[in-house]
Design a protein around this motif. Structure first.
Motif, PDB file in Angstrom:
ATOM      1  N   ALA A  70      43.572  42.897  60.186  1.00 26.22           N
ATOM      2  CA  ALA A  70      44.487  42.115  61.019  1.00 26.22           C
ATOM      3  C   ALA A  70      45.777  42.873  61.334  1.00 26.22           C
ATOM      4  N   GLY A  71      45.960  44.062  60.754  1.00 27.95           N
ATOM      5  CA  GLY A  71      47.140  44.871  61.051  1.00 27.95           C
ATOM      6  C   GLY A  71      48.313  44.654  60.121  1.00 27.95           C
ATOM      7  N   VAL A  72      48.067  44.167  58.918  1.00 26.56           N
ATOM      8  CA  VAL A  72      49.134  43.935  57.949  1.00 26.56           C
ATOM      9  C   VAL A  72      49.666  45.274  57.439  1.00 26.56           C
ATOM     10  N   ASP A  73      50.985  45.345  57.217  1.00 28.10           N
ATOM     11  CA  ASP A  73      51.641  46.580  56.800  1.00 28.10           C
ATOM     12  C   ASP A  73      51.792  46.728  55.295  1.00 28.10           C
ATOM     13  N   ALA A  74      51.899  45.609  54.566  1.00 28.56           N
ATOM     14  CA  ALA A  74      52.112  45.682  53.115  1.00 28.56           C
ATOM     15  C   ALA A  74      51.524  44.447  52.453  1.00 28.56           C
ATOM     16  N   PHE A  75      51.216  44.592  51.166  1.00 26.32           N
ATOM     17  CA  PHE A  75      50.657  43.494  50.374  1.00 26.32           C
ATOM     18  C   PHE A  75      51.455  43.379  49.088  1.00 26.32           C
TER      19      PHE A  75
ATOM     20  N   ALA B 287      54.144  41.641  55.974  1.00 30.21           N
ATOM     21  CA  ALA B 287      53.754  41.779  54.572  1.00 30.21           C
ATOM     22  C   ALA B 287      53.056  40.500  54.130  1.00 30.21           C
ATOM     23  N   ILE B 288      51.877  40.637  53.548  1.00 27.40           N
ATOM     24  CA  ILE B 288      51.164  39.503  52.964  1.00 27.40           C
ATOM     25  C   ILE B 288      51.676  39.310  51.532  1.00 27.40           C
ATOM     26  N   VAL B 289      52.069  38.077  51.210  1.00 28.50           N
ATOM     27  CA  VAL B 289      52.480  37.721  49.856  1.00 28.50           C
ATOM     28  C   VAL B 289      51.469  36.675  49.393  1.00 28.50           C
ATOM     29  N   SER B 290      50.490  37.120  48.606  1.00 25.02           N
ATOM     30  CA  SER B 290      49.376  36.257  48.222  1.00 25.02           C
ATOM     31  C   SER B 290      48.728  36.801  46.958  1.00 25.02           C
ATOM     32  N   ALA B 291      47.589  36.217  46.583  1.00 25.15           N
ATOM     33  CA  ALA B 291      46.864  36.692  45.403  1.00 25.15           C
ATOM     34  C   ALA B 291      46.375  38.128  45.578  1.00 25.15           C
ATOM     35  N   CYS B 292      46.165  38.557  46.798  1.00 30.45           N
ATOM     36  CA  CYS B 292      45.782  39.922  47.133  1.00 30.45           C
ATOM     37  C   CYS B 292      44.485  40.366  46.468  1.00 30.45           C
ATOM     38  N   THR B 293      43.436  39.601  46.663  1.00 39.44           N
ATOM     39  CA  THR B 293      42.113  40.033  46.222  1.00 39.44           C
ATOM     40  C   THR B 293      41.678  41.190  47.112  1.00 39.44           C
ATOM     41  N   GLN B 294      40.621  41.890  46.718  1.00 38.74           N
ATOM     42  CA  GLN B 294      40.114  42.999  47.531  1.00 38.74           C
ATOM     43  C   GLN B 294      39.736  42.503  48.932  1.00 38.74           C
ATOM     44  N   HIS B 295      39.136  41.317  48.998  1.00 45.39           N
ATOM     45  CA  HIS B 295      38.767  40.732  50.299  1.00 45.39           C
ATOM     46  C   HIS B 295      40.012  40.490  51.146  1.00 45.39           C
ATOM     47  N   GLU B 296      41.088  39.970  50.521  1.00 48.21           N
ATOM     48  CA  GLU B 296      42.322  39.724  51.268  1.00 48.21           C
ATOM     49  C   GLU B 296      42.928  41.023  51.781  1.00 48.21           C
ATOM     50  N   VAL B 297      42.916  42.055  50.955  1.00 49.43           N
ATOM     51  CA  VAL B 297      43.457  43.348  51.376  1.00 49.43           C
ATOM     52  C   VAL B 297      42.660  43.880  52.572  1.00 49.43           C
ATOM     53  N   GLU B 298      41.334  43.848  52.477  1.00 48.90           N
ATOM     54  CA  GLU B 298      40.496  44.345  53.577  1.00 48.90           C
ATOM     55  C   GLU B 298      40.706  43.525  54.847  1.00 48.90           C
ATOM     56  N   SER B 299      40.751  42.202  54.712  1.00 48.06           N
ATOM     57  CA  SER B 299      40.972  41.338  55.879  1.00 48.06           C
ATOM     58  C   SER B 299      42.364  41.572  56.456  1.00 48.06           C
TER      59      SER B 299
ATOM     60  N   MET C 200      33.752  48.571  52.983  1.00 47.73           N
ATOM     61  CA  MET C 200      34.764  49.051  53.895  1.00 47.73           C
ATOM     62  C   MET C 200      35.700  49.992  53.155  1.00 47.73           C
ATOM     63  N   GLY C 201      36.027  51.152  53.717  1.00 50.48           N
ATOM     64  CA  GLY C 201      36.931  52.102  53.092  1.00 50.48           C
ATOM     65  C   GLY C 201      38.378  51.730  53.325  1.00 50.48           C
ATOM     66  N   ARG C 202      39.242  52.336  52.548  1.00 48.28           N
ATOM     67  CA  ARG C 202      40.670  52.067  52.694  1.00 48.28           C
ATOM     68  C   ARG C 202      41.211  52.811  53.902  1.00 48.28           C
TER      69      ARG C 202
ATOM     70  N   VAL D 177      47.691  52.257  47.016  1.00 46.92           N
ATOM     71  CA  VAL D 177      46.736  51.646  46.097  1.00 46.92           C
ATOM     72  C   VAL D 177      47.486  51.318  44.815  1.00 46.92           C
ATOM     73  N   ALA D 178      48.309  50.303  44.897  1.00 43.04           N
ATOM     74  CA  ALA D 178      49.101  49.848  43.756  1.00 43.04           C
ATOM     75  C   ALA D 178      49.318  48.360  43.946  1.00 43.04           C
ATOM     76  N   LYS D 179      50.239  47.806  43.182  1.00 45.42           N
ATOM     77  CA  LYS D 179      50.527  46.387  43.344  1.00 45.42           C
ATOM     78  C   LYS D 179      50.966  46.119  44.785  1.00 45.42           C
ATOM     79  N   THR D 180      51.698  47.044  45.365  1.00 43.68           N
ATOM     80  CA  THR D 180      52.172  46.921  46.733  1.00 43.68           C
ATOM     81  C   THR D 180      51.491  48.003  47.562  1.00 43.68           C
ATOM     82  N   ARG D 181      50.935  47.631  48.672  1.00 42.81           N
ATOM     83  CA  ARG D 181      50.252  48.574  49.548  1.00 42.81           C
ATOM     84  C   ARG D 181      50.927  48.538  50.909  1.00 42.81           C
ATOM     85  N   THR D 182      51.374  49.682  51.411  1.00 38.53           N
ATOM     86  CA  THR D 182      52.136  49.720  52.650  1.00 38.53           C
ATOM     87  C   THR D 182      51.442  50.614  53.673  1.00 38.53           C
TER      88      THR D 182
END
Length: 165
Positions: free
Chosen positions: A123-128, A107-119, A1-3, A9-14
């Motif tokens: 789901a419509g998340v704005d930041a990680f 904003a998701i506050v979690s381990a933020c694996t690639q799978h979590e970011v894609e999921s 899946m593409g971004r 594409v950093a620690k925080t993605r918005t």
């Protein structure tokens, strides 16, 4: 899946801004609904945001978040991913499906694996924000989401406010 476009594409993605129905109370930076099943993490997030002038309301999991979100009318919601009853992705998806909350930044506050970011993007998340996080980074992410929401509301791009419940 593409971004998706607009995701940092950093620690925080918005992602792009989604406005909320609530209005910022004078003298307060905004209202944040913090959702995490870990009491220590919830308290850590709460204290750091309150020190920066945010009003903070907490919920233990996604089901409780959906229970209180309409009474709380948050400007931003932070979600953990792994929680009992309803996880962060399910919660985000339900928030996006509800016309009353679809514009509240999440904003998701979690381990933020690639799978979590894609999921999360699906789901419509704005930041990680990856755990463990720096408190200053947490504040930056939340403040950025509130400020972008406020700019959009001033331009007339958001539904009229309902005020605070």
């Amino acid at each position: 899946m593409g971004r998706s476009e607009g995701v940092e594409v950093a620690k925080t993605r918005t992602r792009w801004l989604r406005a909320t129905y609530s209005q910022v109370v004078p003298g307060v930076s905004g209202r944040v609904l913090v959702v995490d099943d870990n009491k220590v993490i919830r308290q850590l997030i709460k204290v750091n945001l309150e020190l920066e002038g945010f009003e903070v309301v907490t919920a233990n999991d996604g089901a409780e978040c959906l229970d209180v979100v309409h009474r709380v009318c948050p400007d931003v919601i932070t979600l953990d991913v792994v929680m009992p009853r309803l996880d962060g992705f399910g919660t985000a998806a339900q928030l996006r499906a509800d016309p009353r909350t679809r514009h509240v930044p999440v904003a998701i506050v979690s381990a933020c694996t690639q799978h979590e970011v894609e999921s999360g993007i699906e789901a419509g998340v704005d930041a990680f924000l990856a755990k463990p996080f720096e408190p200053a980074e947490l504040v930056r992410v939340v403040r950025r989401l509130v400020e972008r929401k406020d700019r959009r509301e001033r331009k007339g791009g958001a539904p009229a406010g309902r005020g605070r419940g």
